[in-house]
Structure formats: C-alpha cells, structure tokens
Design a protein around this motif. Structure first.
Motif, PDB file in Angstrom:
ATOM      1  N   SER B  96      49.316  35.690  42.415  1.00  0.00           N
ATOM      2  CA  SER B  96      47.931  35.236  42.516  1.00  0.00           C
ATOM      3  C   SER B  96      47.131  36.133  43.453  1.00  0.00           C
ATOM      4  O   SER B  96      45.912  36.089  43.464  1.00  0.00           O
ATOM      5  N   ARG B  99      46.009  38.720  40.680  1.00  0.00           N
ATOM      6  CA  ARG B  99      45.285  38.178  39.536  1.00  0.00           C
ATOM      7  C   ARG B  99      43.879  37.764  39.957  1.00  0.00           C
ATOM      8  O   ARG B  99      43.693  37.079  40.948  1.00  0.00           O
ATOM      9  N   GLY B 100      42.926  38.173  39.184  1.00  0.00           N
ATOM     10  CA  GLY B 100      41.553  37.804  39.491  1.00  0.00           C
ATOM     11  C   GLY B 100      40.865  38.839  40.345  1.00  0.00           C
ATOM     12  O   GLY B 100      39.783  39.302  40.029  1.00  0.00           O
ATOM     13  N   GLU B 126      34.203  27.658  41.380  1.00  0.00           N
ATOM     14  CA  GLU B 126      35.523  27.279  41.893  1.00  0.00           C
ATOM     15  C   GLU B 126      36.387  28.517  42.125  1.00  0.00           C
ATOM     16  O   GLU B 126      37.063  28.639  43.144  1.00  0.00           O
ATOM     17  N   THR B 127      36.352  29.438  41.159  1.00  0.00           N
ATOM     18  CA  THR B 127      37.132  30.665  41.296  1.00  0.00           C
ATOM     19  C   THR B 127      36.634  31.500  42.475  1.00  0.00           C
ATOM     20  O   THR B 127      37.420  32.029  43.254  1.00  0.00           O
ATOM     21  N   ARG B 130      37.721  29.893  45.712  1.00  0.00           N
ATOM     22  CA  ARG B 130      39.147  30.041  45.958  1.00  0.00           C
ATOM     23  C   ARG B 130      39.472  31.424  46.500  1.00  0.00           C
ATOM     24  O   ARG B 130      40.293  31.584  47.383  1.00  0.00           O
ATOM     25  N   HIS B 131      38.801  32.424  45.958  1.00  0.00           N
ATOM     26  CA  HIS B 131      39.118  33.788  46.367  1.00  0.00           C
ATOM     27  C   HIS B 131      38.409  34.208  47.640  1.00  0.00           C
ATOM     28  O   HIS B 131      38.996  34.853  48.494  1.00  0.00           O
ATOM     29  N   LEU B 178      33.147  34.843  34.347  1.00  0.00           N
ATOM     30  CA  LEU B 178      34.285  34.224  35.039  1.00  0.00           C
ATOM     31  C   LEU B 178      35.324  35.282  35.408  1.00  0.00           C
ATOM     32  O   LEU B 178      35.843  35.306  36.518  1.00  0.00           O
TER      33      LEU B 178
END
Lengths: 298, 347
Positions: B96, B99-100, B126-127, B130-131, B178
């Motif tokens: 994780s 990723r992203g 939300e993403t 989170r990051h 996204l």
C-alpha cells in the motif's frame, strides 16, 4: 470543456446534475409514492405506539381475573375487545402482550444480524479455508427447519424468555450469515474493490469502507423480513409452552390458551392470531417496499 | 500494517519501470498455466508504452503484476522494479506504500470500478485523506481540483453525484481523477476506452495523453485497439500467448512490422488508406496457454511457417533502432539453425 457546457441550453442539461442528495431523497420519494408500504408503515407505527405508550397513559391491568365476566364479546362496556377465558381484559392483554411479542421479534433479529453479518463478511472477504470453516458450520444449522431448530434449542434449555431469545438468535444467524457471505463475495469481485486496492487501501479499510456499505442494504432488508418470522416463531414457542409461561401476556401464549374457546367466543380467540398476522404481513410488505425503493442501481 | 511506514529501499539512477524476465503462473489443483512468459521492458519517466494483443494474450496480467494486483493463485518469477523498488520482494503490508502514490490504475469498466454507494467526491476525498492525511475540507478541495483537471463540466455539482448518475465518459473521467488523486508517477490504464462509445473514446484518450504530458507520468496502456495504440503511445509491445512478439517505437512497428502476427493485426484493422478493400483476418484462434505448441506459439496460424519454426521459440531479435521481434523470418539469423543472438540479454 467548460465553454461547451456553458453554451448548452439549460433544458438540455442532463437531469443527473441537479444538486444531488438525490439517492436518499429518491428513495424517500419512491416510498412516499408506494401506498402499500406507507399503509403498512402507518399500521406498524400505530401498533408500536400503542404497545409502548398505552400502558403508561391508561390504567390497563392485564392480570385482573373475574369468573363472572369470562369470554365477554368485544364491545362489552369497559372491555373494548371483550375478555379472555379467565375474564381478563383482552385489550390490555393484547397491548401488554405486544410488548413482549414485538421484543421477541426485534431482539433476536438484531443480535443475529450483528453476529451473522460479521461472520458472513469475514467468510466472504477472506474466502478459502476461513469461508469453508464458517459456512460449513452454518450449513449444519441450516440442515434443520428453523421452527424445529428453535423448538429443539429452547426445549433443551427449558422454557423462559431468555432461552427463547437465545434459541431464536441461533436460528437466525445462519441465514443472515449466508446472505452476507454471498453479497460480500459478489462485492469482492467488483472492480471497485480492486480499484481501492490499487490506490493503496488496506484490507480493513476495504471491508469497513467499501464492503460494509455495499452489503448493509441487502442484509438490512433481509433482516427486516425476518422480524415477522421471529414474531411467529416466538409465538409458536409460547404456544407450545416453551417460550413465555402464563400468566404473562404474549400473543402466541394467548392464542394457545384461547383455542379451547374458539367455538364459544371465536372473535376473542382469533384476536391474538390476527395481531400476529397483521404485524408480520406489514413487516414483510414494508421490507419489500423498502427493498424496491432502494434498488435503483441494479 | 506495521510495515507501511518503513522506508522502502530505493535505488537511484534506475529507469522508472524496469521489468526483467517476468513470468506469471497461475496454479490451480488441476493445471498450471503460464500466462505471462519471460517479459522484459523498461520505461523512462514520461514515456507511454502500449501493450497490444488479443484477449488472453497476457497484457492485463502483465500490467497488474506491476502493482501485484493479481489473485493469490498467481506466482511471479523475474524482477519488477518501479523507481528502483523491487515490487515482487515487498511484503504484503508494504504494497500500500506504492499503490496509489507511485503507481496507480484506471480500470476498463468505470461503472463497476467506482463504488456505487459513495459519491464521486467522497471516493476521491477518502483516498486523498488516507494518503496525505489532510482535513476533510482540504481533501474535498483537492477532489474538486482533480475533477477540474480531468475536465468534468460543472465539477462542483458532480462532486456530490453518485456514479450511476454520470454518463460513461464522465464516469471514466472520474475514475481517472481517482487514479490521479495521489499524484502517481506511473499510471496503468487497462483498456480505458473499451467500455465507451467511439466519440467519447477519443476525448478520453486525448485527455489521458495531455494529462500524461502535463504531469510527466509514465503510462502503460493495455488495449486491443491499434488505433488507440497509435494515438497515445510512444512505444508499443505486441503480445501473443503471454510473450512479447514485437516491441518498438509506435511508428516503426506500425510502418514496418517485423512479426507476422503484427502484420496480421494491421491487415485486419480498418485504415483510412485501405478504404474499400477487404480485411484479411488472421486464420485460426489463439493457442491454449496450458498446451502451447512446441516451437513458436504463432506457428500454427502463421502464413510463413516452415519446419524451423517448430524447432523452438525464437528469441527476440533486433530489427533496427530499438525494434525487436520474435521471429526467425527476416532476422539476422534468418537461415541459421540455432539462435546465435539473444536480444533480451542485451536489454
């Protein structure tokens, strides 16, 4: 791009860009337009209000017996719905009995939903051996018809409200687990779960965020349908002498006690059964209505 | 989860993406299938590579293995390095971390790739939260910026729209927003335009192309559409039965294809110059990956097939500036009985 939209005449704007709290307001609108669901909801609301508030507002005594006024027909002065085989006020007993019957309807389903949904989501998301373990245990419970299982468990534990609640909860966990598992399995295969992983979301985050919110709808609708089943089985247990014991008023127990009077005072005898019938059918139709109102995405 | 904050080992001065001899094998109780076989490529900062091939040729699996987004039955061999990070050596918890933020992905079907119960704005915010660990308001502002970046009209109102309220093209733009929410350096796009109709396809492709240039991302596209490949890619790799059969700059590959399969693809595609002519299909169908022919996997369908083709899989050999093809025809080893030059070793 922005120029293009500005040049669009207002009438050609797609409906979708109207300010949108639209999903829930749409659900509300569809519910309001569904007379059957609204009527069922109204009936349930009236029954619920009566059951909760009437004993607090009016002097209703469900235990006061009288040998002189046994099995009076409905409409007798002072006894709106008549009296039972021991001369107790039917209305008072139905209202007090409703408290217990409805509680026996809600509580096991609520507890079973929490436990079943958790198990089902874990099984569905983890897959493999975990799924195998959880679902095969559920299958064992599933092998018995629900009424028989409830009778067997409360028979083994002995009569009593707590044991009845426990038996009902155990009966409802497997079907809810199975629904939760199958919905979760479907959700897990969706691209948006992969997409969430692709943006670095952890498994916990995916389960609590994406899976739970997608699974909650179907599970709650299914559970709402189980409330009526729970009321019926609870009444059935009392009817068989396994749930509540006399003289406590409870619809199933009342139905059982009054059945000997069916030829003498048929209306009185049928009343508890009618209440069970009305409440369960209203719950069923309401959960159907809510399901179709919520189901626009499929 | 404890690994998430551990620093990832980074080697500097490496190409952004480097894949060496990647093979992906799926093992099930009854059979073992090698879906990606000995694939190697590198990608520099800001470069766009297109993986082209028919269904089942391993393009999606190749791409998904870059972020290890395959089911647990997949077994990887070889080496994948993204900005020097050895992806295949990462622990599950460390994934994780890349990723992203380092590598992100756009899916084929935007309807199913967006969560139906959350609004577009909620999903992006939300993403972001989170990051980047920013506040709700800041995340929402960033979500709005992203929707504007992908040119969604009336972005402010679209923030509160659910995926089912948007058209296919807008949904795909939201999906792109996204994917871009954590400023990835590498963007993977799995047939990003297949689910869209033709007029929207080109808009989305142009958007992706301009975003890629603007943000300086490296991009890997997977497609079975030659037109898409020409439009968006600098380099193209043709895949067949899990292997690269041809690899090179788009112009080189499309103007003088060296592999018969590439030629076949070109002949079976509608061109403006060849209007009115009949399309020539490639005869036969792709081989079963569990039972590949002993020699070149394309040999059973190849019009140029001869005995030497059945002897063994030809290596990728050089055909001019950076163009590689896996065929004995027209290679420097044309009539030689044994391969004398393994191009992959020199990559």
């Amino acid at each position: 791009m922005t120029d293009q939209t500005l040049s669009l005449p207002l009438t050609e704007r797609p409906a979708a860009i109207r300010p949108s709290t639209s999903y829930w307001s749409g659900v509300r609108r569809r519910l309001a337009r569904d007379p059957v669901t609204m009527i069922c909801a109204a009936i349930l609301l009236v029954i619920l209000a009566a059951v909760i508030f009437a004993p607090l507002l009016f002097p209703l005594d469900p235990y006061k017996t009288s040998m002189i006024r046994r099995l009076k027909p409905p409409g007798t002065p002072g006894f709106l719905l008549g009296t039972d085989e021991l001369g107790r006020d039917m209305l008072a007993r139905l209202i007090h009995g409703g408290r217990l019957s409805l509680f026996m309807g809600f509580a096991p389903v609520l507890v079973a939903t929490c436990i079943g949904a958790t198990l089902g989501i874990i099984a569905g998301y983890a897959g493999g051996a975990v799924n195998m373990g959880i679902m095969r245990i559920m299958d064992v419970f599933y092998a018995f018809p629900s009424v028989l299982l409830a009778v067997a468990i409360s028979g083994a534990l002995g009569p009593g409200i707590i044991n009845g609640l426990f038996a009902l909860t155990l009966v409802f966990i497997p079907p809810i687990t199975r629904v939760a598992e199958s919905v979760t399995t479907q959700i897990r295969a969706q691209d948006f779960v992969d997409a969430a992983r692709a943006t670095g979301a952890s498994a916990t985050r995916i389960v609590t965020g994406h899976v739970l919110s997608n699974v909650a709808g179907p599970i709650l609708v299914y559970a709402a349908g189980l409330i009526s089943v729970s009321i019926i089985i609870a009444s059935g247990l009392s009817f068989l002498g396994l749930g509540v014991s006399p003289p406590t008023p409870e619809w199933g127990l009342m139905l059982s006690a009054m059945r000997q009077a069916i030829y003498v005072a048929p209306v009185n005898a049928v009343l508890p059964g009618a209440m069970i019938f009305i409440v369960s059918i209203c719950f069923n139709m309401m959960s159907d209505g809510v399901r179709s109102a919520m189901d626009v995405r499929a | 989860m404890t690994h998430e904050n551990a620093p990832l080992p980074v080697e500097s001065a490496a190409p952004l993406v480097s894949v060496e001899n990647l093979s992906v094998t799926f093992r099930s109780p009854d059979k073992t299938v090698t879906v990606v076989n000995d694939v190697s490529f590198t990608l520099r900062e800001g470069e766009a590579l297109c993986l082209l091939g028919e269904s089942g040729s391993g393009k999606t699996v190749t791409m998904r293995s870059l972020m290890r987004l395959l089911p647990p039955t997949a077994h990887y061999t070889g080496r994948i390095r993204l900005r020097g990070i050895d992806v295949l050596a990462l622990k599950a918890g460390q994934l994780s971390g890349i990723r992203g933020s380092l590598v992100s992905m756009i899916f084929q079907e935007p309807m199913t790739a967006l969560d139906p119960v959350f609004t577009i704005g909620q999903q992006i915010a939300e993403t972001v939260r989170r990051h980047d660990g920013v506040s709700h308001a800041a995340a929402r502002t960033r979500a709005l910026d992203l929707l504007e970046l992908v040119q969604i009209p009336s972005a402010r109102r679209r923030l509160d729209a659910y995926p089912f309220e948007l058209s296919g093209g807008l949904r795909q733009r939201a999906m792109i927003a996204l994917a871009l929410s954590c400023r990835p350096r590498i963007l993977l796009a799995d047939e990003p335009t297949t689910a869209l109709d033709a007029t929207v396809q080109i808009q989305v492709l142009l958007l992706l192309r301009s975003l890629q240039r603007e943000l300086g991302m490296s991009t890997i596209f997977v497609t079975h559409d030659l037109g898409v490949a020409c439009e968006v890619a600098d380099r193209v790799a043709i895949m067949y039965a899990g292997r690269f059969v041809e690899h090179g700059a788009v112009d080189d590959v499309l103007t003088h294809a060296a592999h018969p399969y590439t030629e076949g693809l070109l002949h079976s595609t509608v061109h403006a110059e060849r209007q009115g002519g009949r399309l020539e299909p490639i005869a036969g169908s792709p081989p079963d990956l569990a039972a590949l022919p002993p020699g070149c996997s394309f040999e059973p369908r190849c019009v140029f097939a001869r005995a030497a083709c059945r002897a063994g899989m030809p290596p990728l050999s050089e055909r001019g500036a950076g163009q590689l093809a896996r065929c004995i025809r027209g290679s420097s080893i044309h009539e030689a009985s044994a391969p004398v030059y393994d191009a992959e070793a020199s990559l």
